[in-house]
Design an enzyme around this catalytic site. Sequence first.
Site, PDB file in Angstrom:
ATOM      1  N   ASP A   9     -16.617 -16.853  34.368  1.00 16.05           N
ATOM      2  CA  ASP A   9     -16.205 -18.005  33.574  1.00 16.05           C
ATOM      3  C   ASP A   9     -16.782 -17.897  32.163  1.00 16.05           C
ATOM      4  OD1 ASP A   9     -14.974 -20.687  33.412  1.00 16.05           O
ATOM      5  OD2 ASP A   9     -17.039 -21.351  33.139  1.00 16.05           O
ATOM      6  N   GLU A  23     -12.793 -14.171  32.183  1.00 16.69           N
ATOM      7  CA  GLU A  23     -12.063 -15.355  31.702  1.00 16.69           C
ATOM      8  C   GLU A  23     -12.218 -15.371  30.183  1.00 16.69           C
ATOM      9  OE1 GLU A  23     -11.555 -18.474  29.762  1.00 16.69           O
ATOM     10  OE2 GLU A  23     -13.334 -19.231  30.810  1.00 16.69           O
ATOM     11  N   ASP A  71      -8.201 -25.929  34.917  1.00 16.16           N
ATOM     12  CA  ASP A  71      -8.352 -26.775  33.732  1.00 16.16           C
ATOM     13  C   ASP A  71      -7.016 -27.156  33.099  1.00 16.16           C
ATOM     14  OD1 ASP A  71     -11.127 -26.969  33.718  1.00 16.16           O
ATOM     15  OD2 ASP A  71     -11.391 -25.150  32.538  1.00 16.16           O
TER      16      ASP A  71
END
Length: 527
Positions: free
Chosen positions: A304, A351, A404
């Site tokens: 992430d 990511e 998200d």
Amino acid sequence: MDLFSRRTAGLLLHPTSLPGPHGAGDLGPDAHLFLEFLAAARLGSWQMLPIGPPGRSSSPYDATSAFAGSPALISLVSLCDDGLLRPDEIPPFGAGRRAKRKDDGERVDLRSVWAYRLPRLRLAFERAWASPRWRHRIETFREAEGHWAEDHALFAALKDVHRGRSWTRWDEGLRSRKAASLKEARKTHLDRIWFHLFLQLVFDRQWKELRKAAREREVLLIGDVPIYVALESADVWSHPRLFDLGKNERPKTVAGVPPDYFNRNGQLWGNPTYLWERHAKQDFSWWVSRFERTLSLFDNVRLDHFIGFHRGWVVPASAKTARRGRWRPGPGHALFAALERKLGPTRLIAEDLGLVTPEVERLRDDCGFPGMRLLQFAWDGKPTNLNLPHNLPRECVLYTGTHDNKTMMEWFEQDAPDNERHKIRDIRSERRTALAYLDSDGESFHWDLIRAAYASVANTLVLPVQDVLGLGKAARMNRPGTSRDNWNWRMSGDALHPGDARRLAEFAALYDRTPIPLRSRSQSGRK
């Protein structure tokens, strides 16, 4: 066999979003049924969000440990199979009181779920502790995993004793981890410590059963490593010198992202920031341990906020927004070189969404990590858009959207701008572009999109379950920058059915996306 070198497809679903009788999804029978669906659909991976114990926000990205598993994912049904609970002791959670949302499953209230499960887990522990066989298992687990489990169990026990109060407000001895204070705490709260060790043992056993079942069905498990950890975590409490903390161990700076197109004030996440030079002096030993633990649970992981490994947006802890931040260099190649020295070559999913610079791309490519592309970002009308199916690099991971983002049907059906810079004409133009590209009349938009994703150049495809089900706004998992009504979507028990599996299996055959034969490979994450 490398996960990213052949064409595969998988689904994104956090375990709490599974159906089941006890208020939230867990590692029990419904998780195994989901594996059956994946196998029938010829899907080769199941990607999850972080599986650590969630903090007060219920966000999986705000866990109280970067090493522990969430006790809320422990299956009470499986504890019955172990003989530690009886079926009559685990009635359905909130029977007769659950309100369903039409076609969009239920909402998970993790606090209520935990209040229901905690006394039953405590009862299971008492029975296990009275059993010589189970007591031996707990003690053996402590010996094997004590390098992280000891601190986690003590931290969790002290949080219980302090009724959830921040560890930065504990008495100075415990806050600063004075040897005498820790010794006294371990003696005084020994029962609570063993309880939390028991929870991690049970999580570990149930996880191994799930992973074994996944491997038998040629399904890889993909995890998620948040770059930052929560202040209210055993990690920061146990290793305060690795973080930018000041007086009374409170953060001097916190993490976030700068103002951008979507948010004029940026995002203020509030996580304590790293003192990377101290990590480097320890040859990144904490990070090595963290990845070693994660890769013992998953076949591969998503990193992430990969951008933060090049540079992070650091904001004074007193700031009200992220506008006052500044860039601070990240560890760059040094961290990943240390991981390779200690753990061997490992390819992870980067990511790399957001403020990607050439330096970030260079770091990603030098490490050999595939980046991410999102179909939701493909429809600006430019044929050179790098998210369009025909423009993708082979070694990337394609998503319709992430946790998200809006679901694709929410995006398709939206009739109002996202923000002041996003105009209604932009929405209509993007929708027209998508329909034209997909040659779709909009009646089955999500399936037309999924077909295009399967046909795309990208080797690796991951679809959020909500997009396979064609769900709208109510099924969204997270709205960044907001703190309410997130992380609580849950699908209904009959949401996925054989027709969906057959359709996905047909796409897998048509577009050459089949599971990796696990018997012929060593580790999917290895080069």
